[in-house]
Scaffold this motif. Sequence first.
Motif, PDB file in Angstrom:
ATOM      1  N   UNK A 148       0.839  -1.200   0.000  1.00  0.00           N
ATOM      2  CA  UNK A 148       0.000   0.000   0.000  1.00  0.00           C
ATOM      3  C   UNK A 148       0.875   1.251   0.000  1.00  0.00           C
ATOM      4  N   UNK A 149       1.913   1.255   0.814  1.00  0.00           N
ATOM      5  CA  UNK A 149       2.827   2.407   0.872  1.00  0.00           C
ATOM      6  C   UNK A 149       3.581   2.595  -0.439  1.00  0.00           C
ATOM      7  N   UNK A 150       3.897   1.507  -1.125  1.00  0.00           N
ATOM      8  CA  UNK A 150       4.690   1.574  -2.360  1.00  0.00           C
ATOM      9  C   UNK A 150       3.898   2.015  -3.586  1.00  0.00           C
ATOM     10  N   UNK A 151       2.629   1.608  -3.670  1.00  0.00           N
ATOM     11  CA  UNK A 151       1.934   1.770  -4.949  1.00  0.00           C
ATOM     12  C   UNK A 151       0.917   2.903  -4.991  1.00  0.00           C
ATOM     13  N   UNK A 152       0.351   3.304  -3.863  1.00  0.00           N
ATOM     14  CA  UNK A 152      -0.619   4.380  -3.884  1.00  0.00           C
ATOM     15  C   UNK A 152      -1.851   4.085  -4.720  1.00  0.00           C
ATOM     16  N   UNK A 153      -2.233   2.824  -4.796  1.00  0.00           N
ATOM     17  CA  UNK A 153      -3.382   2.364  -5.580  1.00  0.00           C
ATOM     18  C   UNK A 153      -4.250   1.524  -4.657  1.00  0.00           C
ATOM     19  N   UNK A 154      -5.574   1.594  -4.781  1.00  0.00           N
ATOM     20  CA  UNK A 154      -6.413   0.737  -3.945  1.00  0.00           C
ATOM     21  C   UNK A 154      -6.003  -0.731  -4.072  1.00  0.00           C
ATOM     22  N   UNK A 155      -5.900  -1.400  -2.930  1.00  0.00           N
ATOM     23  CA  UNK A 155      -5.404  -2.773  -2.887  1.00  0.00           C
ATOM     24  C   UNK A 155      -6.466  -3.708  -2.320  1.00  0.00           C
ATOM     25  N   UNK A 156      -6.645  -4.823  -2.989  1.00  0.00           N
ATOM     26  CA  UNK A 156      -7.543  -5.885  -2.550  1.00  0.00           C
ATOM     27  C   UNK A 156      -6.667  -7.041  -2.087  1.00  0.00           C
ATOM     28  N   UNK A 157      -6.955  -7.566  -0.907  1.00  0.00           N
ATOM     29  CA  UNK A 157      -6.234  -8.724  -0.388  1.00  0.00           C
ATOM     30  C   UNK A 157      -7.057  -9.961  -0.727  1.00  0.00           C
ATOM     31  N   UNK A 169      -7.295  -7.972   9.782  1.00  0.00           N
ATOM     32  CA  UNK A 169      -5.856  -7.701   9.684  1.00  0.00           C
ATOM     33  C   UNK A 169      -5.522  -7.083   8.329  1.00  0.00           C
ATOM     34  N   UNK A 170      -6.126  -7.601   7.265  1.00  0.00           N
ATOM     35  CA  UNK A 170      -5.867  -7.064   5.929  1.00  0.00           C
ATOM     36  C   UNK A 170      -6.392  -5.637   5.807  1.00  0.00           C
ATOM     37  N   UNK A 171      -7.594  -5.394   6.306  1.00  0.00           N
ATOM     38  CA  UNK A 171      -8.164  -4.046   6.235  1.00  0.00           C
ATOM     39  C   UNK A 171      -7.369  -3.066   7.093  1.00  0.00           C
ATOM     40  N   UNK A 172      -6.967  -3.496   8.264  1.00  0.00           N
ATOM     41  CA  UNK A 172      -6.162  -2.641   9.147  1.00  0.00           C
ATOM     42  C   UNK A 172      -4.808  -2.316   8.510  1.00  0.00           C
ATOM     43  N   UNK A 173      -4.260  -3.234   7.746  1.00  0.00           N
ATOM     44  CA  UNK A 173      -2.964  -3.029   7.093  1.00  0.00           C
ATOM     45  C   UNK A 173      -3.062  -2.100   5.884  1.00  0.00           C
ATOM     46  N   UNK A 174      -4.282  -1.767   5.467  1.00  0.00           N
ATOM     47  CA  UNK A 174      -4.445  -0.820   4.373  1.00  0.00           C
ATOM     48  C   UNK A 174      -5.188  -1.315   3.151  1.00  0.00           C
ATOM     49  N   UNK A 175      -5.564  -2.587   3.132  1.00  0.00           N
ATOM     50  CA  UNK A 175      -6.361  -3.080   2.011  1.00  0.00           C
ATOM     51  C   UNK A 175      -7.711  -2.363   2.017  1.00  0.00           C
ATOM     52  N   UNK A 176      -8.223  -2.037   0.831  1.00  0.00           N
ATOM     53  CA  UNK A 176      -9.543  -1.402   0.767  1.00  0.00           C
ATOM     54  C   UNK A 176     -10.649  -2.454   0.763  1.00  0.00           C
ATOM     55  N   UNK A 177     -10.282  -3.696   0.440  1.00  0.00           N
ATOM     56  CA  UNK A 177     -11.259  -4.777   0.380  1.00  0.00           C
ATOM     57  C   UNK A 177     -10.523  -6.099   0.436  1.00  0.00           C
ATOM     58  N   UNK A 178     -11.296  -7.159   0.656  1.00  0.00           N
ATOM     59  CA  UNK A 178     -10.746  -8.503   0.598  1.00  0.00           C
ATOM     60  C   UNK A 178     -11.583  -9.303  -0.400  1.00  0.00           C
ATOM     61  N   UNK A 179     -10.940 -10.290  -1.014  1.00  0.00           N
ATOM     62  CA  UNK A 179     -11.637 -11.200  -1.921  1.00  0.00           C
ATOM     63  C   UNK A 179     -11.394 -12.613  -1.414  1.00  0.00           C
ATOM     64  N   UNK A 180     -12.477 -13.371  -1.310  1.00  0.00           N
ATOM     65  CA  UNK A 180     -12.352 -14.720  -0.778  1.00  0.00           C
ATOM     66  C   UNK A 180     -13.406 -15.630  -1.395  1.00  0.00           C
TER      67      UNK A 180
END
Length: 188
Positions: A148-157, A169-180
């Motif tokens: 997240x810090x490197x790319x500056x683009x919304x990230x999905x885990x 944990x993924x959302x707290x780390x900066x992911x905007x969403x998760x896919x499962x």
Amino acid sequence: MATALAELLEEHPVVASVVDEAGLRAVLRSDCRIVFLLYGSVLDLPDIVQRLKDDGRVVLVNVDLLDGFAGKEVVVRYVKERTAADGILSSKAFMVRAARELGLFAVHRFFLIDSLSYHNLAPQVRRSQRDCVEILPGCMPRVISWVVADIGVPLIAGGLVCDRDDVFAALKAGACAIASSNRDVWAM
């Protein structure tokens, strides 16, 4: 700057990854509004997408996993012209660029398996013209925060996000969403 897809993900941060017909039936009974379709063929893709669209879902098709297609840009054109899909997912930058050029949402998928794949991610993201990035596996909060810090683009885990702890944990780390593909996760 937020994209329309990033705004949708902010409203609906749990994305259902559907890998088979049983998953399709399950997602149609769920509250998940965004679906990553990870199966289908040249023969049934339009019908599968239409079932989801008729139920009010936002559908992105993983063009790397479709049966009967080659890894060529024409697949993206097929998805645009022959289905009601809203976008695509791909690990190939040229497919992601093709989707954006055709006005589709585009998620660039990355499999982070070692430091080499991590260090190659940011340059590839800059070239792909994507709406969002998905990293797999998505159960690595420390790595998610780095990306997240490197790319500056919304990230999905995505991938191996198995339970409530992984999601938060993924959302707290900066992911905007998760896919499962885990249906228990869809219910959160």
